[in-house]
Design a protein around this motif. Structure first.
Motif, PDB file in Angstrom:
ATOM      1  N   PHE A 241       0.809  -1.232  -0.016  1.00  0.00           N
ATOM      2  CA  PHE A 241       0.053  -0.071  -0.145  1.00  0.00           C
ATOM      3  C   PHE A 241       0.882   1.174  -0.095  1.00  0.00           C
ATOM      4  CE2 PHE A 241      -1.485  -3.161   3.155  1.00  0.00           C
ATOM      5  CZ  PHE A 241      -2.279  -3.942   2.228  1.00  0.00           C
ATOM      6  N   ALA A 242       1.969   1.105  -0.581  1.00  0.00           N
ATOM      7  CA  ALA A 242       3.225   2.245  -0.498  1.00  0.00           C
ATOM      8  C   ALA A 242       4.028   2.239  -1.408  1.00  0.00           C
ATOM      9  CB  ALA A 242       3.962   2.466   1.029  1.00  0.00           C
TER      10      ALA A 242
ATOM     11  N   THR B 160      -5.801  -3.823  -1.568  1.00  0.00           N
ATOM     12  CA  THR B 160      -5.404  -2.249  -1.175  1.00  0.00           C
ATOM     13  C   THR B 160      -6.457  -2.060  -0.085  1.00  0.00           C
ATOM     14  OG1 THR B 160      -7.117  -1.661  -2.777  1.00  0.00           O
ATOM     15  CG2 THR B 160      -5.106  -1.634  -3.508  1.00  0.00           C
TER      16      THR B 160
ATOM     17  N   PHE C 240      -8.317   5.081   4.269  1.00  0.00           N
ATOM     18  CA  PHE C 240      -6.910   4.968   4.188  1.00  0.00           C
ATOM     19  C   PHE C 240      -6.227   5.623   5.169  1.00  0.00           C
ATOM     20  CE2 PHE C 240      -2.888   6.299   2.474  1.00  0.00           C
ATOM     21  CZ  PHE C 240      -2.134   5.207   2.195  1.00  0.00           C
TER      22      PHE C 240
ATOM     23  N   PHE D   9      -3.711   3.891   7.777  1.00  0.00           N
ATOM     24  CA  PHE D   9      -2.543   3.979   7.504  1.00  0.00           C
ATOM     25  C   PHE D   9      -1.531   5.212   7.715  1.00  0.00           C
ATOM     26  CE2 PHE D   9       1.145   3.743   4.598  1.00  0.00           C
ATOM     27  CZ  PHE D   9       1.329   2.387   4.423  1.00  0.00           C
TER      28      PHE D   9
ATOM     29  N   ALA E 135      -3.032   7.686  -0.696  1.00  0.00           N
ATOM     30  CA  ALA E 135      -4.247   6.529  -0.953  1.00  0.00           C
ATOM     31  C   ALA E 135      -4.401   6.344  -2.522  1.00  0.00           C
ATOM     32  CB  ALA E 135      -5.457   7.203  -0.284  1.00  0.00           C
TER      33      ALA E 135
ATOM     34  N   GLN F 242      -1.523   3.806  -3.852  1.00  0.00           N
ATOM     35  CA  GLN F 242      -1.109   2.546  -3.220  1.00  0.00           C
ATOM     36  C   GLN F 242      -0.452   1.485  -4.283  1.00  0.00           C
ATOM     37  OE1 GLN F 242      -4.400   0.850  -0.493  1.00  0.00           O
ATOM     38  NE2 GLN F 242      -5.534   2.818  -0.889  1.00  0.00           N
ATOM     39  N   ARG F 243       0.284   0.862  -3.917  1.00  0.00           N
ATOM     40  CA  ARG F 243       1.008  -0.407  -4.353  1.00  0.00           C
ATOM     41  C   ARG F 243       0.018  -1.617  -4.033  1.00  0.00           C
ATOM     42  NH1 ARG F 243       6.205  -0.727  -6.182  1.00  0.00           N
ATOM     43  NH2 ARG F 243       5.223  -2.933  -7.019  1.00  0.00           N
TER      44      ARG F 243
END
Length: 265
Positions: free
Chosen positions: A50-51, A164, A170, A174, A187, A190-191
């Motif tokens: 997610f980053a 995700t 988010f 996070f 958000a 996100q990866r």
């Protein structure tokens, strides 16, 4: 009921570890990042789910100001074994000692990648998974339930399922201590990580043979502080705690840079 705990048991059975062959063109020597023998260690960051690597920008600047070379490769987020193989390929390009830093899921990756090379001298875990052999991200998530479990959004793709964080929550989950506008951008960028990656079991971790440091985020809603303390104690890591969300690299870059310098020294 959390997203992970609501999945059928067969879904939570670890997928077979992916392997990534590392090869070079015949007759061509691999490129290496050369540094003088007396130079400081190179710091290599491995981001989590997610980053992306850009999140380490504020920490990177502080380290560069102190004379450290820094690399921040993209983590594929497909599975700890294959991701570690990719990162190990990056590490082989570095001449001299390395301080290997993992955030979140990236901790599971550095624990495996460091075993594939001989020049990693310190491991630094940032709100990260320091898994034992035979343990998975899902195992920790179910043992120490966190708010993120109910915020995950599955997205099928050919060959599996990606996850995700719901953009609507988010920031709260996070990056609660990051400015709202910054968190909104995070958000959108996100990866995704695969469900298989979260269920894949770890191999024998490098923290058993390489000195480790651990930063605990007391306000973390992704990997609970209790889970972080448990893993840090088990790894016999030198530990510091900060009042920060899971995005501690963005909200507390100075504390993280200081911890990395301590590990480097």
């Amino acid at each position: 009921m959390s997203f992970l705990s609501s999945l059928p048991r067969r879904v939570l059975v670890p997928a077979a570890a992916l392997t990534l062959g590392l090869s070079s063109l015949a007759g061509a020597a691999p490129a290496r990042a050369t540094t003088p023998a007396t130079a400081k260690p190179t710091v290599v960051f491995v981001h989590g789910a997610f980053a992306d690597a850009s999140g380490f920008g504020a920490v990177t600047g502080r380290l560069q100001d102190r004379g450290y070379a820094v690399l921040s490769p993209a983590n594929p987020l497909r599975g700890p074994a294959s991701d570690a193989a990719y990162v190990a390929g990056v590490l082989r390009s570095v001449k001299g000692p390395i301080v290997l830093v993992g955030h979140s899921y990236g901790g599971a990756v550095i624990s495996e990648a460091a075993r594939a090379v001989g020049n990693v001298k310190a491991l630094v875990y940032l709100d990260a998974l320091a898994l034992e052999a035979g343990e998975s991200n899902a195992d920790i998530a179910m043992r120490f339930p966190a708010r993120i479990n109910d915020a995950l959004v599955p997205r099928p793709f050919e060959g599996g399922t990606e996850l995700t964080i719901d953009p609507a929550v988010f920031r709260a989950v996070f990056a609660a201590d990051v400015p709202a506008r910054t968190a909104a951008v995070m958000a959108t960028a996100q990866r995704p990580v695969t469900l298989a990656a979260l269920n894949e079991k770890s191999t024998e971790p490098a923290w058993k043979t390489i000195p480790s440091w651990y930063l605990v985020g007391r306000q973390d809603q992704v990997i609970t502080p209790a889970a972080q303390r448990f893993m840090a104690r088990r790894a016999h890591a030198r530990t510091v705690e900060v009042d920060a969300s899971h995005a501690s690299y963005a909200s507390r870059p100075g504390a993280i840079a200081d911890l990395i310098v301590r590990a480097a020294q």
